[in-house]
Design a protein around this motif. Structure first.
Motif, PDB file in Angstrom:
ATOM      1  N   VAL A 133       0.840  -1.202   0.000  1.00 47.67           N
ATOM      2  CA  VAL A 133       0.000   0.000   0.000  1.00 47.67           C
ATOM      3  C   VAL A 133       0.873   1.249   0.000  1.00 47.67           C
ATOM      4  O   VAL A 133       0.677   2.175  -0.790  1.00 47.67           O
ATOM      5  CB  VAL A 133      -0.960   0.002   1.215  1.00 47.67           C
ATOM      6  CG1 VAL A 133      -1.618   1.357   1.405  1.00 47.67           C
ATOM      7  CG2 VAL A 133      -2.016  -1.088   1.062  1.00 47.67           C
ATOM      8  N   VAL A 134       1.861   1.265   0.865  1.00 49.08           N
ATOM      9  CA  VAL A 134       2.729   2.448   0.989  1.00 49.08           C
ATOM     10  C   VAL A 134       3.648   2.578  -0.228  1.00 49.08           C
ATOM     11  O   VAL A 134       3.847   3.676  -0.755  1.00 49.08           O
ATOM     12  CB  VAL A 134       3.512   2.408   2.316  1.00 49.08           C
ATOM     13  CG1 VAL A 134       4.420   3.622   2.446  1.00 49.08           C
ATOM     14  CG2 VAL A 134       2.544   2.338   3.507  1.00 49.08           C
ATOM     15  N   ALA A 135       4.186   1.459  -0.710  1.00 52.69           N
ATOM     16  CA  ALA A 135       5.068   1.494  -1.889  1.00 52.69           C
ATOM     17  C   ALA A 135       4.306   1.987  -3.117  1.00 52.69           C
ATOM     18  O   ALA A 135       4.814   2.827  -3.872  1.00 52.69           O
ATOM     19  CB  ALA A 135       5.652   0.107  -2.147  1.00 52.69           C
ATOM     20  N   ASN A 136       3.106   1.483  -3.311  1.00 51.73           N
ATOM     21  CA  ASN A 136       2.314   1.905  -4.471  1.00 51.73           C
ATOM     22  C   ASN A 136       1.883   3.360  -4.360  1.00 51.73           C
ATOM     23  O   ASN A 136       1.825   4.077  -5.363  1.00 51.73           O
ATOM     24  CB  ASN A 136       1.114   0.980  -4.656  1.00 51.73           C
ATOM     25  CG  ASN A 136       1.542  -0.402  -5.115  1.00 51.73           C
ATOM     26  OD1 ASN A 136       2.531  -0.564  -5.810  1.00 51.73           O
ATOM     27  ND2 ASN A 136       0.799  -1.419  -4.708  1.00 51.73           N
ATOM     28  N   SER A 137       1.618   3.805  -3.159  1.00 49.14           N
ATOM     29  CA  SER A 137       1.269   5.211  -2.947  1.00 49.14           C
ATOM     30  C   SER A 137       2.468   6.118  -3.247  1.00 49.14           C
ATOM     31  O   SER A 137       2.309   7.186  -3.851  1.00 49.14           O
ATOM     32  CB  SER A 137       0.802   5.409  -1.501  1.00 49.14           C
ATOM     33  OG  SER A 137       0.498   6.751  -1.262  1.00 49.14           O
ATOM     34  N   ALA A 138       3.649   5.695  -2.854  1.00 51.08           N
ATOM     35  CA  ALA A 138       4.850   6.486  -3.156  1.00 51.08           C
ATOM     36  C   ALA A 138       5.083   6.548  -4.660  1.00 51.08           C
ATOM     37  O   ALA A 138       5.455   7.599  -5.198  1.00 51.08           O
ATOM     38  CB  ALA A 138       6.070   5.889  -2.448  1.00 51.08           C
ATOM     39  N   ARG A 139       4.866   5.433  -5.342  1.00 52.30           N
ATOM     40  CA  ARG A 139       5.035   5.418  -6.798  1.00 52.30           C
ATOM     41  C   ARG A 139       4.043   6.378  -7.454  1.00 52.30           C
ATOM     42  O   ARG A 139       4.388   7.110  -8.380  1.00 52.30           O
ATOM     43  CB  ARG A 139       4.850   3.993  -7.343  1.00 52.30           C
ATOM     44  CG  ARG A 139       5.194   3.860  -8.812  1.00 52.30           C
ATOM     45  CD  ARG A 139       5.195   2.422  -9.291  1.00 52.30           C
ATOM     46  NE  ARG A 139       6.006   1.565  -8.432  1.00 52.30           N
ATOM     47  CZ  ARG A 139       5.519   0.837  -7.414  1.00 52.30           C
ATOM     48  NH1 ARG A 139       4.231   0.837  -7.154  1.00 52.30           N
ATOM     49  NH2 ARG A 139       6.327   0.127  -6.670  1.00 52.30           N
ATOM     50  N   GLN A 140       2.805   6.402  -6.964  1.00 59.06           N
ATOM     51  CA  GLN A 140       1.808   7.324  -7.505  1.00 59.06           C
ATOM     52  C   GLN A 140       2.209   8.774  -7.217  1.00 59.06           C
ATOM     53  O   GLN A 140       1.988   9.655  -8.042  1.00 59.06           O
ATOM     54  CB  GLN A 140       0.421   7.024  -6.928  1.00 59.06           C
ATOM     55  CG  GLN A 140      -0.683   7.880  -7.520  1.00 59.06           C
ATOM     56  CD  GLN A 140      -0.821   7.717  -9.020  1.00 59.06           C
ATOM     57  OE1 GLN A 140      -0.872   6.600  -9.528  1.00 59.06           O
ATOM     58  NE2 GLN A 140      -0.892   8.828  -9.745  1.00 59.06           N
ATOM     59  N   ALA A 141       2.811   9.003  -6.073  1.00 54.94           N
ATOM     60  CA  ALA A 141       3.245  10.364  -5.724  1.00 54.94           C
ATOM     61  C   ALA A 141       4.334  10.866  -6.665  1.00 54.94           C
ATOM     62  O   ALA A 141       4.426  12.076  -6.915  1.00 54.94           O
ATOM     63  CB  ALA A 141       3.725  10.412  -4.273  1.00 54.94           C
TER      64      ALA A 141
END
Length: 166
Positions: free
Chosen positions: A123-131
């Motif tokens: 969840v956090v890794a994918n959110s960082a990638r989206q950021a």
């Protein structure tokens, strides 16, 4: 955190971004400070409570990964303050603002714990990638920071997922 609260807390800086851009970056960055902090706590819960045949290797791995989160959180929080914002939220607010699911305190079996941690890490890794994408136009420096964060989180997620079949 609402935009008014963010604007009221921004300090003047010589960074040549528009105030509105700084406010937007501070909001995005602070959400990641919250999520990274929550993931750190959950990683420590996994570290302390894991049981089973793979205890010692998982115990050490979770502690190492939690250390990475400390460094990443500090990097993200320092960008908030460089942009004139106030980094983070009180610990009492993290539960209400996190994007990460609550940790299952009743799970102790090594394989179950590593799967639960991998789910939250993703969840956090994918959110960082989206950021990376969400900040690229407005602030390439913040986008670059998220590339660094994403790269480390992806590597750590790989370390977790390598322990079980998908």
């Amino acid at each position: 955190m609402n935009q008014t609260a963010t604007a009221a807390r921004l300090s003047n800086t010589r960074i040549s971004l528009q105030s509105q851009t700084k406010e937007q970056m501070v909001r995005i960055l602070n959400q990641h400070v919250t999520d990274l902090t929550d993931l750190f706590v959950q990683s420590k819960l996994a570290h302390w409570n894991v049981r089973g045949a793979h205890f010692i290797s998982y115990h050490k791995l979770f502690d190492e990964l939690a250390g990475h989160l400390t460094e990443l959180t500090d990097t993200v929080a320092e960008r908030v303050t460089a942009l004139g914002g106030t980094a983070g939220v009180p610990v009492q607010s993290i539960a209400a603002q996190t994007s990460v699911a609550q940790w299952p305190l009743d799970q102790h079996q090594d394989v179950d714990v590593i799967k639960a941690l991998a789910e939250r890490w993703a969840v956090v890794a994918n959110s960082a990638r989206q950021a990376v994408v969400d900040t690229a136009q407005a602030d390439p420096d913040t986008s670059d920071l998220f590339t660094e964060v994403s790269r480390q989180l992806d590597k750590d997620l790989w370390f977790l997922e390598a322990h079980f079949e998908m």
